[in-house]
Design a protein around this motif. Structure first.
Motif, PDB file in Angstrom:
ATOM      1  N   GLY A   1       0.780  -1.225   0.000  1.00  0.00           N
ATOM      2  CA  GLY A   1       0.000   0.000   0.000  1.00  0.00           C
ATOM      3  C   GLY A   1       0.811   1.273   0.000  1.00  0.00           C
ATOM      4  O   GLY A   1       0.262   2.349   0.176  1.00  0.00           O
TER       5      GLY A   1
ATOM      6  N   ARG B   1      -5.417   2.461   6.086  1.00  0.00           N
ATOM      7  CA  ARG B   1      -5.895   1.072   6.093  1.00  0.00           C
ATOM      8  C   ARG B   1      -7.180   0.903   6.900  1.00  0.00           C
ATOM      9  O   ARG B   1      -8.032   0.084   6.558  1.00  0.00           O
TER      10      ARG B   1
ATOM     11  N   HIS C   1     -10.608  -0.537   5.382  1.00  0.00           N
ATOM     12  CA  HIS C   1     -11.277  -1.680   5.987  1.00  0.00           C
ATOM     13  C   HIS C   1     -12.722  -1.342   6.355  1.00  0.00           C
ATOM     14  O   HIS C   1     -13.645  -2.124   6.094  1.00  0.00           O
TER      15      HIS C   1
ATOM     16  N   ASP D   1      -3.534  -4.866   1.516  1.00  0.00           N
ATOM     17  CA  ASP D   1      -3.948  -4.176   2.734  1.00  0.00           C
ATOM     18  C   ASP D   1      -5.247  -4.759   3.272  1.00  0.00           C
ATOM     19  O   ASP D   1      -5.495  -4.731   4.472  1.00  0.00           O
TER      20      ASP D   1
END
Length: 75
Positions: A3, A10, A14, A50
């Protein structure tokens, strides 16, 4: 570094993927993502993703791709 070319947090990634693909079908920090970071492309080095989304409908696929496009995350 996974990434490193992505200007994306991240946690943000997510969370956005979890909204697009609910039900625990997003793998991220703490999950073993190693098998998702490679394919059979000759000369391409494995790269740990990621996050990994596992959509179950075409609508979820569209949402996941929209999230990645908005955040500048390669697919």
């Amino acid at each position: 570094q996974p990434g490193s070319n992505v200007a994306c947090d991240r946690v943000l990634l997510h969370n956005a993927l979890t909204q697009a693909c609910p039900g625990g079908r997003v793998l991220g920090p703490g999950a073993d993502l190693s098998s998702y970071g490679r394919d059979e492309t000759h000369g391409l080095q494995p790269m740990l993703p990621d996050a990994v989304a596992i959509p179950s409908t075409t609508a979820e696929v569209r949402k996941v791709l929209a999230v990645c496009g908005e955040l500048g995350v390669p697919v």
